[in-house]
Design an enzyme around this catalytic site. Sequence first.
Site, short mmCIF file in Angstrom:
data_model
loop_
_atom_site.label_atom_id
_atom_site.label_comp_id
_atom_site.label_asym_id
_atom_site.label_seq_id
_atom_site.Cartn_x
_atom_site.Cartn_y
_atom_site.Cartn_z
N ASP B 116 0.98 -1.11 -0.13
CA ASP B 116 -0.42 -0.21 0.34
C ASP B 116 1.26 1.21 -0.15
OD1 ASP B 116 -1.76 2.29 1.29
OD2 ASP B 116 -3.05 0.64 1.00
N HIS B 264 5.68 28.43 -11.10
CA HIS B 264 7.05 27.68 -12.24
C HIS B 264 7.38 26.31 -12.34
CE1 HIS B 264 8.07 27.67 -16.36
NE2 HIS B 264 8.66 27.39 -16.21
N GLU B 266 5.15 24.92 -9.86
CA GLU B 266 3.81 24.50 -9.86
C GLU B 266 3.62 23.54 -11.26
OE1 GLU B 266 1.17 23.44 -8.67
OE2 GLU B 266 -0.04 23.17 -9.94
N SER B 279 6.12 7.69 -20.90
CA SER B 279 6.98 6.97 -21.24
C SER B 279 6.40 5.63 -21.01
CB SER B 279 8.22 7.74 -20.36
OG SER B 279 8.07 8.82 -20.59
N HIS B 313 10.08 34.51 -16.04
CA HIS B 313 9.82 34.54 -16.59
C HIS B 313 8.81 34.86 -17.26
CE1 HIS B 313 9.31 29.83 -17.60
NE2 HIS B 313 7.90 30.74 -17.03
N HIS B 314 7.40 35.10 -16.11
CA HIS B 314 6.82 35.02 -16.43
C HIS B 314 6.12 36.74 -15.96
CE1 HIS B 314 4.90 31.26 -16.28
NE2 HIS B 314 5.92 31.23 -15.36
N THR B 339 13.83 18.76 -22.00
CA THR B 339 12.71 18.10 -23.17
C THR B 339 12.88 17.63 -24.36
OG1 THR B 339 11.77 20.60 -21.57
CG2 THR B 339 10.31 19.20 -23.19
N ARG B 461 -6.03 38.91 -22.84
CA ARG B 461 -6.16 38.03 -22.80
C ARG B 461 -7.87 38.30 -21.26
NH1 ARG B 461 -2.03 34.96 -17.97
NH2 ARG B 461 -3.63 33.66 -17.27
#
Lengths: 292, 536
Positions: B116, B264, B266, B279, B313-314, B339, B461
């Site tokens: 478990d 980020h 997140e 994968s 970068h946000h 990536t 937006r």
Amino acid sequence: MSNKDYETYYVPEQSHWPIVGALALFLIAIGAGSYVANLDTGEGVGGYILLAGIALIVYMMFGWFSNVINESMAGKYSAQMDASFRQGMSWFIFSEVMFFAAFFGALFYARMLSVPWLGGEGNNYETWNVLWPEFQAAWPLIKTPDGSTTTGMGWYGLPLINTILLLTSSVTAHFAHVALENNKRASLKFWLASTILLGTVFLILQVVEYQHAYADLDLTLASGIYGNTFYMLTGFHGMHVTLGTIMLIVMFLRVMKGHFTPENHFAFQATSWYWHFVDVVWVLLFVFVYIL
Amino acid sequence: MTTVTDTMEHVDGHHDHHDHHADHKMTGIKRWLLTTNHKDIGTLYLWFSFIMLLTGGAMAMVIRAELFQPGLQIVEPDFFNQMTTVHGLIMVFGAIMPAFTGLANWMIPMMIGAPDMALPRLNNWSFWILPFAFGILLASLFMEGGGPNFGWTFYAPLSTTYSNGSTAFFVFAVHIMGISSIMGAINIIVTIMNMRAPGMTYMKMPLFVWTFFITAYLLIAVMPVLAGTVTMVLTDTYFGTSFFDAAGGGDPVLFQHIFWFFGHPEVYIMILPAFGIVSTTIPAFCRKPLFGYSSMVYATASIAFLSFIVWAHHMFTTGMPLAGELFFMYCTMLIAVPTGVKVFNWVATMWRGAISFETPMLFSIAFVILFTIGGFSGLMLAMTPVDFQYHDTYFVVAHFHYVLVTGSLFSIFAAVYYWLPKWTGHMYDEKLGKLHFWCSMISVNVLFFPMHFLGLAGMPRRIPDYALQFADFNKWVSIGGFAFGLSQLIFLALVIKCIRAGKQAEAKSWEGAEGLEWTVASPAPYHTFATPPKVD
């Protein structure tokens, strides 16, 4: 690990404590939310819901921990289970470190960046000149850009005494642990009681310091970014010391009941780790909030 | 699907069935409220996240209905803002994250040969906090003044000085969601560190387990920072502090730094498990081992590390010092390297594989292609000077919906199709599955692809109304949105049908499936691996 270590891994039966805990957190969240949202009018029953939630979570902890203690005393736990608990506690403390990191981050940002920028540093001359030309960047920020004033808290006196108390308590907590590992019960009780005493005195002095700050120094939670970071950091630290002291008291009561052996004392170990953690946070606080 | 050689092992897996305390299952609601079983809790997480997906989806439908044509027609602007805010919060914290936690609960103990999760009661608590937390969040929509309307990123001063009366409820709801996530993450970490079957070294773990392991670390590192952020919002709003107010020496930009230090990592919390899922599925349907397993592990770890040093970068348009903008631009572009390793490895896994195109594979291939589109638009946004134009336009909306919907959500669909036979004991209806895939695949691109053009043309937006030149694309976006929303009802029907009946699934339901979970019967017994298997 050999195959044998795994066969005894204890998977508990259905338990009602988690759902009680979830309900308690719900009451706390909705109670605190409605209490805070109605702070200006003082209306509503949010405060009572909050208190009910806290009472319920204390009840849950009591019941849940009783279950765990009984299972442990009944010998249902393996070394592997002990490792699960230890790792779980370590990572919980790590998450607490990150919580404090957010507030330390705010403190460093204000001191290193936002306050100097408001004073015109870097390419912010016009910001300063147009918005608040009277403003002088300084730390502690005793006069905010909008002109409210306060007084800085010195590091000598109470904060220094508190630092000594808390550092000593970390040593006594360690002595208690060593005594437990050597099965010296009388010595264990003495050092544990000393730790609790030191923690309690720390908390009392912290309250005295807050009263002094509010009454004499005009240093409040709303005293600009200096007061904000001062109270949020020391306040959350104080809440953690309170929790740590309660944990130590529970450990003391369990020691009096004859719990814990030199080999098997996870709860004691976890409490001791937690106590050292609040101590380390205080050292950082003392350096960055009080001295520098 | 004829190579089932596991009967012995599966009997072994629960041979001490009757000696075991927790083996008797309660019936009715009590089973679900009091359970300590990782499979029950996994099921609860998955159903909860699906309900949240439909709830957040319904809000998206309101948004798209309002934006179907220019002008204000259906909802008030303030309510529109509440819809975008709560849609975002629900999809992030209520749909994607709990779905991954549900998959982790169901699969990790079976994949590593554990009886478990390491802390079963804590596991139950982690789940049951969530319905309460979202209950509070949804209830705040009906309070006087309405629910949160400041965007899911709750930037100060929108969430402080200019917020409505329900911000306190939002703050405490986020607090208890955070508690749930942290406890869930601790459970995953401890389970993986401590409960692996003998012989299963770290580098023998399925990549699925690796990605959840790393994701759990991200969670315990950043969820407390989110708790700190909302606490500062609370005190700024109600207790007179000025963390985010320059008049008191603070800075609204400080909010964005702390929030994105959480935010980020997140977004990687929501995509790393997706990497783990595809994968698993791609090798299974290519009948080949995953190409470059160890490079996948290192790439995942690298992405996790980099996620902590790219947050600003946000914030390129907040007036950061030039050195900061350059640092965050280059670090962000660096993420493209690990990536890229991953995308290369998935494609290399497919290379010369004996591929068959069952629904999980279709969703996995769509994931690889569409997630890569989202990754490339991310690379565009990473370039500081270019971001000055794209910032806060629909281009950003297109970007993160490509990575979150066609990325995370598609991977979750792939995972559900892949493991449904193991969970229910029945094969799902392949025709219906393919219908769900093609409806979703086509509509999702009609929905999100034109958003790129809208953004590049300058449509901001988070607005309920827009200039006339954006009308045509918005109409298509809305049509795609409604179609995508309706397509998910096919999925609901398919899952219910699969639970109730269907072709009996074999223990190893897919020819190319690998891993310990396929050595136990389908449906998986209530308790598996009470005695751990030996892994060579």
